[in-house]
Motif scaffolding. Structure first.
Motif, PDB file in Angstrom:
ATOM      1  N   VAL A 474       0.817  -1.210   0.038  1.00 31.89           N
ATOM      2  CA  VAL A 474      -0.079   0.096   0.312  1.00 31.89           C
ATOM      3  C   VAL A 474       0.780   1.202   0.052  1.00 31.89           C
ATOM      4  O   VAL A 474       1.895   1.487   0.775  1.00 31.89           O
ATOM      5  CB  VAL A 474      -1.184  -0.161   1.198  1.00 31.89           C
ATOM      6  N   PRO A 475       0.806   2.108  -1.086  1.00 35.25           N
ATOM      7  CA  PRO A 475       1.367   3.544  -0.919  1.00 35.25           C
ATOM      8  C   PRO A 475       1.184   4.240   0.415  1.00 35.25           C
ATOM      9  O   PRO A 475       0.320   4.331   0.980  1.00 35.25           O
ATOM     10  CB  PRO A 475       1.182   4.249  -2.256  1.00 35.25           C
ATOM     11  N   GLN A 476       2.213   5.027   0.725  1.00 32.06           N
ATOM     12  CA  GLN A 476       2.254   5.771   1.785  1.00 32.06           C
ATOM     13  C   GLN A 476       1.904   7.491   1.434  1.00 32.06           C
ATOM     14  O   GLN A 476       2.501   7.672   0.507  1.00 32.06           O
ATOM     15  CB  GLN A 476       3.459   6.012   2.661  1.00 32.06           C
ATOM     16  N   VAL A 477       0.980   7.902   2.138  1.00 28.92           N
ATOM     17  CA  VAL A 477       0.241   9.430   1.564  1.00 28.92           C
ATOM     18  C   VAL A 477       1.284  10.293   2.480  1.00 28.92           C
ATOM     19  O   VAL A 477       1.540  10.253   3.671  1.00 28.92           O
ATOM     20  CB  VAL A 477      -1.135   9.627   2.074  1.00 28.92           C
ATOM     21  N   GLN A 478       1.934  11.364   1.890  1.00 24.00           N
ATOM     22  CA  GLN A 478       2.980  12.228   2.588  1.00 24.00           C
ATOM     23  C   GLN A 478       2.781  13.590   1.798  1.00 24.00           C
ATOM     24  O   GLN A 478       2.221  13.699   0.689  1.00 24.00           O
ATOM     25  CB  GLN A 478       4.296  11.687   2.140  1.00 24.00           C
ATOM     26  N   ASN A 479       3.086  14.615   2.590  1.00 22.33           N
ATOM     27  CA  ASN A 479       3.067  16.118   2.142  1.00 22.33           C
ATOM     28  C   ASN A 479       1.639  16.454   1.631  1.00 22.33           C
ATOM     29  O   ASN A 479       1.616  17.100   0.396  1.00 22.33           O
ATOM     30  CB  ASN A 479       4.109  16.082   1.127  1.00 22.33           C
ATOM     31  N   TYR A 480       0.561  15.974   2.437  1.00 22.42           N
ATOM     32  CA  TYR A 480      -0.790  16.751   2.167  1.00 22.42           C
ATOM     33  C   TYR A 480      -0.895  18.029   2.555  1.00 22.42           C
ATOM     34  O   TYR A 480      -0.155  18.418   3.487  1.00 22.42           O
ATOM     35  CB  TYR A 480      -1.739  15.862   2.919  1.00 22.42           C
ATOM     36  N   LYS A 481      -1.499  18.666   1.579  1.00 21.85           N
ATOM     37  CA  LYS A 481      -2.028  20.222   1.487  1.00 21.85           C
ATOM     38  C   LYS A 481      -3.148  20.561   1.129  1.00 21.85           C
ATOM     39  O   LYS A 481      -3.298  20.179  -0.185  1.00 21.85           O
ATOM     40  CB  LYS A 481      -0.604  20.826   1.074  1.00 21.85           C
ATOM     41  N   ASN A 482      -4.231  21.143   1.950  1.00 22.94           N
ATOM     42  CA  ASN A 482      -5.407  21.590   1.361  1.00 22.94           C
ATOM     43  C   ASN A 482      -5.325  22.992   0.954  1.00 22.94           C
ATOM     44  O   ASN A 482      -5.040  23.838   1.798  1.00 22.94           O
ATOM     45  CB  ASN A 482      -6.431  21.179   2.494  1.00 22.94           C
ATOM     46  N   HIS A 483      -6.042  23.354  -0.095  1.00 22.20           N
ATOM     47  CA  HIS A 483      -6.096  24.641  -0.475  1.00 22.20           C
ATOM     48  C   HIS A 483      -7.563  25.327  -0.584  1.00 22.20           C
ATOM     49  O   HIS A 483      -7.707  26.369  -0.057  1.00 22.20           O
ATOM     50  CB  HIS A 483      -5.565  24.970  -1.993  1.00 22.20           C
ATOM     51  N   ILE A 484      -8.555  24.370  -0.982  1.00 24.09           N
ATOM     52  CA  ILE A 484      -9.846  24.637  -1.014  1.00 24.09           C
ATOM     53  C   ILE A 484     -10.591  23.837  -0.449  1.00 24.09           C
ATOM     54  O   ILE A 484     -10.519  22.452  -0.720  1.00 24.09           O
ATOM     55  CB  ILE A 484     -10.376  25.499  -2.247  1.00 24.09           C
ATOM     56  N   THR A 487     -11.472  18.999   2.919  1.00 26.14           N
ATOM     57  CA  THR A 487     -10.791  17.654   2.835  1.00 26.14           C
ATOM     58  C   THR A 487      -9.645  17.465   3.571  1.00 26.14           C
ATOM     59  O   THR A 487      -8.831  18.482   3.973  1.00 26.14           O
ATOM     60  CB  THR A 487     -10.480  17.496   1.506  1.00 26.14           C
ATOM     61  N   THR A 488      -9.639  16.469   4.487  1.00 27.97           N
ATOM     62  CA  THR A 488      -8.479  16.127   5.449  1.00 27.97           C
ATOM     63  C   THR A 488      -7.557  14.993   4.989  1.00 27.97           C
ATOM     64  O   THR A 488      -8.041  14.239   3.901  1.00 27.97           O
ATOM     65  CB  THR A 488      -9.169  15.740   6.685  1.00 27.97           C
ATOM     66  N   VAL A 489      -6.622  14.728   5.541  1.00 31.93           N
ATOM     67  CA  VAL A 489      -5.615  13.743   5.099  1.00 31.93           C
ATOM     68  C   VAL A 489      -6.219  12.427   5.610  1.00 31.93           C
ATOM     69  O   VAL A 489      -5.899  11.384   5.018  1.00 31.93           O
ATOM     70  CB  VAL A 489      -4.240  14.011   5.762  1.00 31.93           C
ATOM     71  N   HIS A 490      -7.098  12.454   6.805  1.00 38.89           N
ATOM     72  CA  HIS A 490      -7.477  10.905   7.143  1.00 38.89           C
ATOM     73  C   HIS A 490      -8.363  10.358   6.194  1.00 38.89           C
ATOM     74  O   HIS A 490      -8.620   9.246   5.876  1.00 38.89           O
ATOM     75  CB  HIS A 490      -8.347  11.441   8.497  1.00 38.89           C
ATOM     76  N   GLN A 491      -9.170  11.515   5.261  1.00 43.90           N
ATOM     77  CA  GLN A 491     -10.090  10.961   4.465  1.00 43.90           C
ATOM     78  C   GLN A 491      -9.365  10.237   3.555  1.00 43.90           C
ATOM     79  O   GLN A 491      -9.608   9.366   2.567  1.00 43.90           O
ATOM     80  CB  GLN A 491     -11.033  12.033   3.872  1.00 43.90           C
ATOM     81  N   GLU A 493      -6.214   9.173   3.712  1.00 41.29           N
ATOM     82  CA  GLU A 493      -5.584   7.831   4.080  1.00 41.29           C
ATOM     83  C   GLU A 493      -6.623   6.577   4.193  1.00 41.29           C
ATOM     84  O   GLU A 493      -6.050   5.622   3.727  1.00 41.29           O
ATOM     85  CB  GLU A 493      -4.950   7.968   5.364  1.00 41.29           C
ATOM     86  N   GLU A 494      -7.739   6.873   4.355  1.00 44.10           N
ATOM     87  CA  GLU A 494      -8.983   5.988   4.775  1.00 44.10           C
ATOM     88  C   GLU A 494      -8.984   5.449   3.080  1.00 44.10           C
ATOM     89  O   GLU A 494      -9.271   4.143   2.740  1.00 44.10           O
ATOM     90  CB  GLU A 494      -9.953   6.445   5.156  1.00 44.10           C
ATOM     91  N   ILE A 495      -9.018   6.455   2.099  1.00 41.24           N
ATOM     92  CA  ILE A 495      -9.371   5.820   0.710  1.00 41.24           C
ATOM     93  C   ILE A 495      -8.207   5.051   0.494  1.00 41.24           C
ATOM     94  O   ILE A 495      -8.420   4.133  -0.499  1.00 41.24           O
ATOM     95  CB  ILE A 495      -9.421   7.240  -0.247  1.00 41.24           C
ATOM     96  N   VAL A 496      -7.330   5.386   0.738  1.00 35.25           N
ATOM     97  CA  VAL A 496      -5.925   4.682  -0.068  1.00 35.25           C
ATOM     98  C   VAL A 496      -5.547   3.248   0.518  1.00 35.25           C
ATOM     99  O   VAL A 496      -5.634   2.336  -0.018  1.00 35.25           O
ATOM    100  CB  VAL A 496      -4.499   5.540   0.156  1.00 35.25           C
ATOM    101  N   SER A 497      -6.283   3.244   1.761  1.00 34.61           N
ATOM    102  CA  SER A 497      -6.051   1.988   2.453  1.00 34.61           C
ATOM    103  C   SER A 497      -7.244   1.089   2.202  1.00 34.61           C
ATOM    104  O   SER A 497      -7.099  -0.249   2.144  1.00 34.61           O
ATOM    105  CB  SER A 497      -6.155   1.977   4.248  1.00 34.61           C
ATOM    106  N   SER A 498      -8.347   1.567   1.550  1.00 33.92           N
ATOM    107  CA  SER A 498      -9.231   0.743   1.328  1.00 33.92           C
ATOM    108  C   SER A 498      -9.306   0.239  -0.096  1.00 33.92           C
ATOM    109  O   SER A 498      -9.948  -0.963  -0.343  1.00 33.92           O
ATOM    110  CB  SER A 498     -10.696   1.436   1.194  1.00 33.92           C
TER     111      SER A 498
END
Length: 523
Positions: A474-484, A487-491, A493-498
């Motif tokens: 499973v790829p690892q999510v890094q360097n998340y940045k929200n502009h508008i 949306t959170t990084v947990h959402q 990560e949940e999508i990636v792990s699913s």
């Protein structure tokens, strides 16, 4: 031909005149000898002349009436435009005849077998050359006649189609003007007939000059043959004289002296016969060997073609290609020669052993980072991590029999990384329209994704860290940045792990993010 036909008609007319003159002379002699017979004959001739003149007058009148009737119909056709070219010429008593060329008459013995040398030479050097010249002339005349026959087909066409200007002028002519036109037309016809006779005589001159040239050529050939024959006859006379001298010498020495000569000649003949037999046997053996070599060559070509086909198939299936084998190392390449694998063997004394010990395994990367796309950099970075992570290459593949396994293991990793690079390239090309990807780039072993959706009113970016084991981890999510948006990084990560690890894992993750967070519909 026209001249020959005219001479024939002229001779027939002269013969008729001579017969009439003879009959009149006999009648005059009979009248002078018998006066009574003459008076009776005179009365009879007078009656006959009267009846003849009466019949001639009637015939002339009938002919004139018939001619007037015949003239009326063509003139009517001339006025309404239905007259053909042939009917127009018949109106002025003009006719055009194309005679076939006269066939050359060959001598009676051409092509037959001859017992007489004189007749044979005449047939070969006189009759046959003349026959060839006549055949060429006949072919030329036939082609010319066929060309004229093609023009004769215009006679069946309408005059107003062939020459509309002439037809328009002829419609307005009076009878006197038609007669004058017909007279001029006959003068032209006579002129062209005479001109055709002149052309015919010119063609005859060409024919006779060709016959003369052919005769001279054959005469020169015959002279050459005669000179060769004279030289051959002279050589034969010299041989006969030489044989006669040897025969006289043999007869002078006696039969006893000739026996050793005969024995030596027989021995020489036997040696020559044996040599000929040996040569024939060698020739036969060489022919058999040649046939075998040709079959072997054909078989080798077929095997070479099959091996080339197998090699091409192997190159399409496998990731590696064999480059060279030189001294104590072998070279294999991957990814269009941007990754090179060198296998170094230990030096061995004597003959090459069936299994050699591997002393070192070297990987070399030759990608030009200045011109290469980002997904190619990602592939080579992952492969570099993989090759540097395995420190015990020689322990894992110690001898030459492990080279197939080495190529298989490295080829699997190269294949997975290459498919990942293709997947990133496709996302960069087509992801903007269908998956709301605003930008995609590769930094080291990470893939940076910038998402933006006007419908959901969200914009964020993230980086996904990948390894050479992709897509089985499973790829690892890094360097998340929200502009508008919210949306959170947990959402993320949940999508990636699913998403279950499988083929095209990155594409599935991007599609899942687009469906859940960028489609604008609450989930």
């Amino acid at each position: 031909m026209f001249e020959q036909e005219g001479r024939t008609k002229h001779s027939s007319w002269e013969s008729d005149d001579m017969e009439i003159t003879k009959s009149q002379t006999v009648a005059i002699d009979a009248e002078s000898l018998h006066p009574m017979y003459a008076s009776q004959n005179k009365k009879r001739k007078t009656n006959e002349n009267l009846s003849f003149m009466t019949g001639l007058t009637k015939a002339t009148r009938a002919s004139k009436e018939e001619c007037d009737m015949d003239m009326t119909k063509p003139l009517t056709k001339l006025d309404d435009g239905s007259i053909t070219v042939l009917e127009f010429f018949n109106l002025f008593n003009l006719d055009f005849v194309i005679h076939n060329p006269r066939q050359s008459i060959l001598p009676g013995k051409v092509g037959l077998s001859f017992s007489n040398t004189k007749d044979l030479l005449k047939d070969r050097y006189i009759d046959h050359p003349k026959q060839r010249v006549y055949e060429m002339d006949n072919q030329f005349l036939t082609e010319k006649v066929e060309g004229l026959k093609a023009r004769m087909k215009d006679r069946e066409k309408l005059l107003r189609h062939v020459n509309p200007r002439l037809w328009e002028e002829m419609r307005s002519f009076t009878e006197e003007e038609l007669k004058r036109f017909g007279a001029k037309l006959k003068e032209k016809n006579n002129f062209f007939r005479k001109k055709s006779k002149v052309e015919s005589h010119k063609l005859k001159g060409v024919l006779y000059s060709n016959l003369l040239r052919a005769s001279k050529n054959e005469q020169q050939k015959l002279r050459g043959k005669l000179e060769e024959s004279d030289v051959m006859l002279k050589d034969l006379d010299d041989c006969i004289q030489h044989l006669q001298a040897e025969l006289n010498a043999v007869e002078g020495n006696g039969l006893e002296d000739s026996k050793p000569t005969l024995e030596s000649a027989e021995q020489g003949l036997a040696a020559v016969t044996k040599s000929l037999a040996d040569n024939e046997r060698q020739i036969y053996e060489l022919e058999v060997q040649k046939t075998c070599n040709l079959d072997k060559l054909k078989r080798l070509k077929t095997e070479t073609q099959n091996l080339e086909n197998h090699t091409d198939m192997l190159h399409r299936i496998t990731e590696w290609k064999f480059e060279e084998k030189q001294g104590n190392f072998q070279v294999y390449s991957f990814l269009h020669k941007t990754l090179v694998l060198e296998v170094v063997f230990e030096k061995c004394d004597g003959d090459e052993a069936p299994e050699r010990t591997i002393s070192d395994i070297i990987f070399k990367f030759s990608l030009d980072e200045r011109v290469s796309p980002c997904h190619a950099h990602l592939v080579h970075k992952l492969l570099s991590q993989y090759t540097e992570g395995e420190t015990a290459w020689v322990k894992k593949y110690p001898t030459s029999k492990y080279i197939p396994k080495l190529l298989h293991d490295v080829g699997l990793v190269v294949s997975r990384c290459r498919l990942l690079g293709e997947e990133v390239r496709r996302l960069k090309l087509f992801g903007a329209m269908s998956l709301n990807i605003l930008d995609i780039s590769c930094v080291d072993t990470q893939v940076r994704l910038l998402f933006s959706s006007l419908e959901a009113f969200v914009k964020f970016e993230l980086s996904v860290a990948l390894t050479a084991a992709y897509p089985f981890c499973v790829p690892q999510v890094q360097n998340y940045k929200n502009h508008i948006g919210n949306t959170t990084v947990h959402q993320i990560e949940e999508i990636v792990s699913s998403v279950t690890p499988a083929k095209n894992l990155l594409t599935k993750i991007v599609k899942k993010i687009n469906e859940d967070l960028l489609s604008g519909t609450p989930r």
